[in-house]
Design a protein around this motif. Structure first.
Motif: not given
Length: 218
Positions: A132-141, A127-130, A201-210, A10-15
């Motif tokens: 947080a966006g790399s996992v589901t809310s259940a896995k953030r802790t 880093e923390q923002a990236g 890091l992939s573009v996913s780490v940027e989050g939803n800019v909009r 569940w820990i993806n490449r970016d994380a």
């Protein structure tokens, strides 16, 4: 697949890149935190100058953290992390290359150098923002726990490496100051490794800019 590895799927490449970069930086910071004031005293800085050096580093960290909050969404998280990591690397490289007080003060500010083992790091909010966006809310802790465990453990190992200058002095027959500079050079390489990690890091780490809006960090 090894069951232990499978449990971490569940820990993806970016994380993994972010956590690896954090650990690498913490390893370097652990070393720097122990030997920094000792080295500065040995090259002739007074207690007041050492205080100014450390103050400049903390001031630089505060300013870069502010810049991160203001500009990261426009510049991009990856670019910001790479830039901050390059500045941090430059600070440690300066320790290895110069003994001039003015230059050391300048690079302390630019590189946010400080003597805290897990010192303030301007990339941490990104880093923390990236993460947080790399996992589901259940896995953030769990992901933040892994992040802190790696960082703290790496800082501890870096602190243990404070004896490296003595080892280099004994093995290569160099003088004490040169041994310190060589050691800073070694740990500057670790900081440069964080630049590489952030760059991949992939573009996913940027989050939803909009969906993001400006937030006054003050």
């Amino acid at each position: 697949m090894n069951p232990r590895i499978q449990k971490l799927h569940w820990i993806n490449r970016d994380a993994r890149l972010i956590i690896g970069a954090k650990g690498t930086h913490a390893l370097s910071q652990g070393f720097v935190s122990v030997v920094l004031a000792v080295y500065l005293a040995k090259i002739g800085l007074t207690l007041a100058e050492i205080g100014l050096f450390l103050g400049a580093g903390l001031a630089g960290s505060a300013l870069l953290s502010l810049a991160t909050g203001l500009a990261s969404d426009r510049i991009g998280r990856r670019r910001m992390m790479v830039t901050l990591a390059l500045l941090s690397s430059a600070g440690v490289i300066a320790l290895a290359l110069t003994e001039r007080t003015v230059l050391l003060m300048a690079f302390a500010f630019i590189g946010a150098l400080n003597a805290a083992p897990a010192g303030p790091n301007p990339t941490q909010p990104l880093e923390q923002a990236g993460l947080a966006g790399s996992v589901t809310s259940a896995k953030r802790t769990e992901i933040f726990a892994a992040y802190r465990i790696i960082a703290t453990s790496a800082a501890a190992f870096g602190s243990l490496a404070a004896g490296l200058p003595v080892l280099l002095e004994a093995v290569f027959g160099v003088n004490e100051i040169t041994a310190f500079k060589l050691s800073f050079g070694v740990f500057a390489l670790f900081r440069l490794a964080t630049v590489v990690a952030y760059a991949f890091l992939s573009v996913s780490v940027e989050g939803n800019v909009r969906e993001r809006r400006f937030t006054n960090p003050l």
